[in-house]
Design a protein around this motif. Structure first.
Motif, short mmCIF file in Angstrom:
data_model
loop_
_atom_site.label_atom_id
_atom_site.label_comp_id
_atom_site.label_asym_id
_atom_site.label_seq_id
_atom_site.Cartn_x
_atom_site.Cartn_y
_atom_site.Cartn_z
N ALA A 45 0.83 -0.79 -0.13
CA ALA A 45 0.20 -0.03 0.15
C ALA A 45 0.87 1.40 -0.13
N VAL A 67 -4.97 -0.80 -0.93
CA VAL A 67 -5.05 0.49 -0.98
C VAL A 67 -6.00 -0.16 0.77
N LYS A 68 -5.36 0.73 1.40
CA LYS A 68 -5.94 0.12 3.24
C LYS A 68 -7.44 1.39 3.67
N GLN A 69 -7.16 1.46 4.37
CA GLN A 69 -8.53 2.73 5.43
C GLN A 69 -7.14 3.86 5.28
N HIS A 75 -10.40 4.23 -0.93
CA HIS A 75 -10.96 3.06 -0.46
C HIS A 75 -12.57 2.83 -0.46
N GLN A 76 -12.90 4.17 -0.32
CA GLN A 76 -14.76 3.76 -0.45
C GLN A 76 -15.14 4.14 -2.04
#
Length: 82
Positions: A45, A67-69, A75-76
């Motif tokens: 990431a 992709v991490k938060q 991410h959304q």
């Protein structure tokens, strides 16, 4: 940092990163068009950055990145897309 072909296991390029140096600062000189053309970049990431993706595509390659938060908008967007 290492760049290798997963199919053959051959190391295409290797570059040391200093202890206090950030890998992201070295990626632009690491991903040359000669090495990226027709290849898929798979990375963690840390490298999920617009400029990295643009460089890979400009060099004729593709990318598969995590992709991490900690990138909430991206991410959304991906969650909504899929």
């Amino acid at each position: 940092m290492n760049l290798y072909e997963a199919h053959t296991g051959i190391v295409l390029k290797e570059q040391m990163v200093a202890e206090k140096e950030h890998e992201l600062s070295r990626i632009e000189t690491f991903l040359t068009p000669v090495l990226m053309k027709g290849r898929l970049l798979s990375a963690d990431a840390l490298f999920t950055q617009r400029h990295v993706c643009q460089q890979v595509v400009a060099a004729g390659g593709d990318y598969l990145l995590f992709v991490k938060q900690n990138q909430p908008s991206l991410h959304q967007d991906l969650a909504l897309f899929f």
